[in-house]
Design a protein around this motif. Structure first.
Motif, PDB file in Angstrom:
ATOM      1  N   ALA A 439       0.825  -1.215   0.000  1.00 27.39           N
ATOM      2  CA  ALA A 439       0.000   0.000   0.000  1.00 27.39           C
ATOM      3  C   ALA A 439       0.855   1.260   0.000  1.00 27.39           C
ATOM      4  O   ALA A 439       0.561   2.229  -0.715  1.00 27.39           O
ATOM      5  N   LEU A 440       1.926   1.273   0.785  1.00 23.79           N
ATOM      6  CA  LEU A 440       2.768   2.471   0.840  1.00 23.79           C
ATOM      7  C   LEU A 440       3.468   2.711  -0.490  1.00 23.79           C
ATOM      8  O   LEU A 440       3.742   3.867  -0.854  1.00 23.79           O
ATOM      9  N   ALA A 441       3.756   1.660  -1.229  1.00 19.33           N
ATOM     10  CA  ALA A 441       4.370   1.837  -2.556  1.00 19.33           C
ATOM     11  C   ALA A 441       3.409   2.527  -3.514  1.00 19.33           C
ATOM     12  O   ALA A 441       3.834   3.291  -4.397  1.00 19.33           O
ATOM     13  N   GLN A 442       2.101   2.287  -3.367  1.00 23.29           N
ATOM     14  CA  GLN A 442       1.109   2.970  -4.198  1.00 23.29           C
ATOM     15  C   GLN A 442       1.022   4.452  -3.821  1.00 23.29           C
ATOM     16  O   GLN A 442       0.837   5.322  -4.680  1.00 23.29           O
ATOM     17  N   VAL A 443       1.138   4.734  -2.536  1.00 27.87           N
ATOM     18  CA  VAL A 443       1.006   6.118  -2.064  1.00 27.87           C
ATOM     19  C   VAL A 443       2.220   6.946  -2.446  1.00 27.87           C
ATOM     20  O   VAL A 443       2.095   8.080  -2.937  1.00 27.87           O
ATOM     21  N   VAL A 444       3.421   6.407  -2.232  1.00 35.79           N
ATOM     22  CA  VAL A 444       4.636   7.204  -2.347  1.00 35.79           C
ATOM     23  C   VAL A 444       4.894   7.668  -3.780  1.00 35.79           C
ATOM     24  O   VAL A 444       5.589   8.668  -4.007  1.00 35.79           O
ATOM     25  N   ARG A 445       4.313   6.978  -4.752  1.00 31.69           N
ATOM     26  CA  ARG A 445       4.598   7.382  -6.138  1.00 31.69           C
ATOM     27  C   ARG A 445       3.629   8.429  -6.683  1.00 31.69           C
ATOM     28  O   ARG A 445       3.694   8.792  -7.862  1.00 31.69           O
ATOM     29  N   GLN A 446       2.715   8.923  -5.855  1.00 27.74           N
ATOM     30  CA  GLN A 446       1.821   9.991  -6.308  1.00 27.74           C
ATOM     31  C   GLN A 446       2.640  11.242  -6.652  1.00 27.74           C
ATOM     32  O   GLN A 446       3.590  11.579  -5.962  1.00 27.74           O
ATOM     33  N   PRO A 465       8.361  -6.380  11.869  1.00 26.80           N
ATOM     34  CA  PRO A 465       9.468  -6.122  10.924  1.00 26.80           C
ATOM     35  C   PRO A 465       9.002  -5.624   9.564  1.00 26.80           C
ATOM     36  O   PRO A 465       9.566  -4.676   9.016  1.00 26.80           O
ATOM     37  N   GLU A 466       7.969  -6.254   9.000  1.00 24.91           N
ATOM     38  CA  GLU A 466       7.533  -5.847   7.666  1.00 24.91           C
ATOM     39  C   GLU A 466       6.919  -4.449   7.664  1.00 24.91           C
ATOM     40  O   GLU A 466       7.020  -3.727   6.678  1.00 24.91           O
ATOM     41  N   VAL A 467       6.304  -4.059   8.785  1.00 29.53           N
ATOM     42  CA  VAL A 467       5.733  -2.719   8.889  1.00 29.53           C
ATOM     43  C   VAL A 467       6.832  -1.694   9.116  1.00 29.53           C
ATOM     44  O   VAL A 467       6.870  -0.633   8.477  1.00 29.53           O
ATOM     45  N   ARG A 468       7.731  -2.008  10.031  1.00 34.52           N
ATOM     46  CA  ARG A 468       8.801  -1.062  10.359  1.00 34.52           C
ATOM     47  C   ARG A 468       9.664  -0.751   9.142  1.00 34.52           C
ATOM     48  O   ARG A 468      10.003   0.405   8.879  1.00 34.52           O
ATOM     49  N   SER A 469      10.007  -1.760   8.352  1.00 33.81           N
ATOM     50  CA  SER A 469      10.862  -1.524   7.177  1.00 33.81           C
ATOM     51  C   SER A 469      10.134  -0.718   6.111  1.00 33.81           C
ATOM     52  O   SER A 469      10.719   0.162   5.457  1.00 33.81           O
ATOM     53  N   ALA A 470       8.829  -0.988   5.926  1.00 37.62           N
ATOM     54  CA  ALA A 470       8.072  -0.234   4.923  1.00 37.62           C
ATOM     55  C   ALA A 470       7.918   1.221   5.324  1.00 37.62           C
ATOM     56  O   ALA A 470       8.070   2.128   4.496  1.00 37.62           O
ATOM     57  N   VAL A 471       7.613   1.468   6.596  1.00 35.99           N
ATOM     58  CA  VAL A 471       7.470   2.849   7.077  1.00 35.99           C
ATOM     59  C   VAL A 471       8.797   3.585   6.980  1.00 35.99           C
ATOM     60  O   VAL A 471       8.851   4.774   6.623  1.00 35.99           O
ATOM     61  N   ARG A 472       9.889   2.886   7.291  1.00 34.74           N
ATOM     62  CA  ARG A 472      11.208   3.523   7.217  1.00 34.74           C
ATOM     63  C   ARG A 472      11.514   3.949   5.784  1.00 34.74           C
ATOM     64  O   ARG A 472      11.983   5.070   5.533  1.00 34.74           O
ATOM     65  N   GLU A 473      11.241   3.088   4.822  1.00 33.49           N
ATOM     66  CA  GLU A 473      11.509   3.428   3.422  1.00 33.49           C
ATOM     67  C   GLU A 473      10.597   4.558   2.956  1.00 33.49           C
ATOM     68  O   GLU A 473      11.017   5.427   2.194  1.00 33.49           O
ATOM     69  N   PHE A 474       9.332   4.540   3.384  1.00 35.06           N
ATOM     70  CA  PHE A 474       8.421   5.627   3.023  1.00 35.06           C
ATOM     71  C   PHE A 474       8.919   6.950   3.594  1.00 35.06           C
ATOM     72  O   PHE A 474       8.924   7.978   2.902  1.00 35.06           O
ATOM     73  N   SER A 475       9.342   6.960   4.843  1.00 38.01           N
ATOM     74  CA  SER A 475       9.810   8.187   5.489  1.00 38.01           C
ATOM     75  C   SER A 475      11.025   8.755   4.782  1.00 38.01           C
ATOM     76  O   SER A 475      11.214   9.981   4.739  1.00 38.01           O
ATOM     77  N   ALA A 476      11.862   7.881   4.204  1.00 37.99           N
ATOM     78  CA  ALA A 476      13.053   8.349   3.503  1.00 37.99           C
ATOM     79  C   ALA A 476      12.715   9.182   2.276  1.00 37.99           C
ATOM     80  O   ALA A 476      13.552   9.943   1.785  1.00 37.99           O
ATOM     81  N   SER A 477      11.471   9.084   1.784  1.00 39.92           N
ATOM     82  CA  SER A 477      11.066   9.875   0.625  1.00 39.92           C
ATOM     83  C   SER A 477      10.855  11.346   0.985  1.00 39.92           C
ATOM     84  O   SER A 477      10.769  12.193   0.097  1.00 39.92           O
TER      85      SER A 477
END
Length: 685
Positions: A439-446, A465-477
């Motif tokens: 879901a975060l991959a769909q959001v971040v590319r807007q 783990p799967e949530v923490r890593s996804a949120v971390r990558e999203f925040s890096a944007s």
């Protein structure tokens, strides 16, 4: 019919003088007034040629010891576009006790000429209001006041009432104009002031009434003398015609025009509303017809374009049945009329095809120029290709030539600061940690939108783990994100309300964890919100991926229209509207349908735009919406084996955090390709 209505108004107006005005196609608007008998003190005004700011003087009215108001002001417009445009000039009209506004014809989707009263108490003494249909699709609105009303304000209320009363964001900066074509640049803006060629800008108390002045005039303009308010000069639309032959452009006229020297398109009236998906109609041709630019189907002229290039809502309605329009750049071409006509048709989503675009038409802007040559005529026979092309055209045209886009660019060129675009809060609530990265991959590319994310984790921790890593990558944007952990036993509607309470944006966009969203999804929703004037914007389930059957279906619903229902995972709503209707109901399911029902009962408008930038995933069970697979199989226009979204989805991004955390995967074909791509899967909420 309009003539008889105005004649009756003249008979009953008493001893006071009358001001009769017309705008738009003179064979329609002026003809309705030409046969009327007027008194010596009455006045006939062509609003299309009147300079903004120049007073309209009526003998015996407005002077010392004279009455302030006239007995009648009648404004006859050929179309709603024309009526909206001349609001800028209408500020020069005197107050009146009887206002008559008539529109000769409207498109099929347009409702009545029903005014929305102003916000304070200006209409508390209104005596009578009459709204009636003229012929098949014309309208007339009459307002009667005992002590007169400000004419421009009342006309503004009539125009905005046709859009449901929701005005939306005003066009900034505040502007003043000089020249007869000022209303082309600030259509529908009664706050715009006409100024002299040298200035200064008038003051209201201690502040200038405008932050930027735009001067349009033929010949050489004198020096601007206001040291406080900056100005910009643009040429008029009456530029020399260009001769194009088979050998190429006239060698004596090769100059191109900057995009920002072309008046904008009024997207309130010229827009995709009313777009039809039928691809079996004939082709039209846009090009020279005598000494005018015109759009024809065979020998039938559907509409001609005035020299200043304004295309109206009525013109667009006349060509909706066409499969597409061929643009012919040859002949004796009026550069501005041709460029504005092409940009307007594109803004309305009319599918256009063209050969190479000549250099003098570079003011269309590179994105639009590239699109005109990107699809061949035979491609428009496919309904999906045709609609995809239409969406790309409207994006490029409104993003370059719409009022807000044009004035934002002008303000930047003059060094005038403007507020940032509205902040959108994407609101995502999920029960499935395994889908957070998807879901975060769909959001971040807007793209092309200011937005933040509020992520509500319903019944699980952000420390997984799967949530923490996804949120971390999203925040890096660099996109702001707020994570809210909601108890698992909290009812779903209450979780959404808690998420909305954490939103900073003025607009809220709902998002689902397992559907696919194209990178322009949010931008398309905000664009539709602007031109529709709706309180809620969303889409329908045009494209659905049936996961159990590995099948994609296209249901091809009618779009670009008001609708009582839209897909809940695409709802875009003003935060103030969400607050006014009481937020989300504290229920475990049917949350979205209950919200839409509340908006309708609160007097709000819901609009359905295109659905090609979104793909709904349908699994076998676990949905809050209980339709079975047969529902989608029975109701579709086309189907494909595998995962086959619209080209506007632009494929599928890699789930965030997937490089560091093992994912459950599903192999599905990429858009337009046979290669498999990886998609995170899980049970449906």
């Amino acid at each position: 019919m309009i003539t008889s209505v105005v004649r009756q108004a003249l008979r009953t107006r008493g001893a006071e003088p009358a001001v009769l005005c017309h705008t738009g196609d003179p064979t329609t608007a002026r003809r309705e007034l030409a046969s009327l008998r007027l008194r010596s003190g009455d006045l006939l005004v062509d609003l299309d040629t009147h300079r903004p700011g120049d007073p309209i003087e009526i003998p015996g009215v407005g002077g010392e010891g004279e009455p302030e108001a006239v007995g009648l002001v009648a404004v006859v417009a050929a179309s709603l576009t024309d009526l909206g445009r001349v609001l800028t000039v209408a500020t020069a009209l005197p107050p009146t006790v009887h206002l008559l506004a008539a529109v000769a014809d409207t498109p099929g989707h347009q409702g009545p000429l029903l005014p929305t009263p102003p916000g304070i108490d200006e209409w508390n003494d209104l005596l009578e209001a009459r709204v009636r249909r003229l012929g098949r699709r014309g309208w007339v609105c009459e307002l009667f006041f005992p002590n007169s009303v400000e004419t421009a304000l009342a006309l503004d209320c009539v125009v905005h009432g046709t859009r449901g009363g929701h005005r939306g964001r005003r066009v900034l900066p505040l502007a003043a104009v000089h020249g007869r074509e000022g209303c082309l640049w600030r259509p529908g803006d009664i706050a715009s002031t006409g100024v002299t060629a040298t200035g200064p800008v008038p003051l209201r108390r201690v502040s200038p009434v405008a932050d930027l002045v735009l001067r349009t005039d033929e010949g050489t303009l004198p020096a601007w003398e206001d040291p406080v308010v900056p100005h910009l000069d643009v040429p008029t639309t009456s530029r020399p015609r260009i001769t194009i032959t088979e050998a190429g452009e006239d060698p004596h006229r090769t100059g191109s025009f900057d995009t920002h020297t072309i008046p904008p398109i009024d997207e309130r009236f010229v827009n995709p509303i009313g777009f039809t998906k039928k691809a079996g109609g004939p082709m039209g041709d846009l090009g020279d017809h005598g000494d005018r630019t015109a759009l024809s189907e065979g020998r039938k002229v559907l509409f001609t374009v005035p020299e200043h290039g304004t295309v109206t809502d009525l013109d667009v309605g006349r060509v909706r049945y066409l499969r597409g329009v061929r643009v012919n750049w040859s002949g004796q071409v009026g550069p501005v009329s041709m460029v504005r006509a092409v940009a307007s048709l594109a803004a309305a989503g009319v599918p256009l095809v063209s050969g190479p675009v000549p250099p003098w038409a570079s003011s269309l802007g590179r994105p639009l120029i590239d699109l005109l040559t990107s699809v061949e005529e035979r491609g428009l026979a496919d309904p999906l290709t045709r609609e995809e092309h239409s969406v790309r055209l409207r994006r490029a045209a409104l993003g370059t030539h719409g009022r807000a886009a044009r004035w934002s660019a002008l303000a930047a060129g003059a060094g005038v600061p403007t507020p940032p675009e509205p902040l959108v809060t994407v609101m995502l609530c999920t029960r499935r940690p395994e889908l957070v990265g998807f879901a975060l991959a769909q959001v971040v590319r807007q793209r092309d939108v200011r937005f933040e994310l509020v992520l509500a984790l319903h019944g699980f921790s952000a420390d997984l783990p799967e949530v923490r890593s996804a949120v971390r990558e999203f925040s890096a944007s660099g996109i702001p994100i707020t994570v809210h952990e909601a108890p698992g036993d909290q009812v779903f509607g209450a979780v959404l309300n808690d998420a909305a309470d954490r939103a900073s944006g003025t607009v809220i966009a709902k998002w689902d964890d397992d559907d696919w969203y194209g990178p322009d999804h949010l931008a398309d929703m905000l664009m539709a919100r602007t031109y529709s004037g709706a309180d809620v914007v969303g889409i329908t389930q045009d494209l659905v991926y049936l996961q159990e059957l590995d099948l994609t279906v296209w249901r091809s619903y009618q779009t670009e229209k008001p609708s009582p229902d839209v897909v809940g995972s695409t709802i875009v709503i003003d935060r103030s509207v969400l607050t006014d209707v009481g937020g989300f109901r504290p229920l475990p399911r049917a949350i979205d349908s209950q919200l839409l029902l509340a908006v309708r009962r609160h007097g709000g408008r819901i609009y359905r735009t295109h659905g090609l930038g979104y793909l709904l995933r349908r699994a076998g069970e676990g949905h809050t919406w209980g339709a079975d697979m047969g529902y989608f199989l029975r109701r579709n226009s086309r189907q494909w084996s595998g995962w086959r979204p619209s080209a506007l989805l632009e494929g599928e991004p890699r789930p965030l955090g997937s490089e560091t955390v093992p994912e459950t995967t599903l192999s599905v074909p990429s858009a337009r390709e046979g290669r498999p791509s990886t998609t995170t899967t899980g049970g449906h909420r």
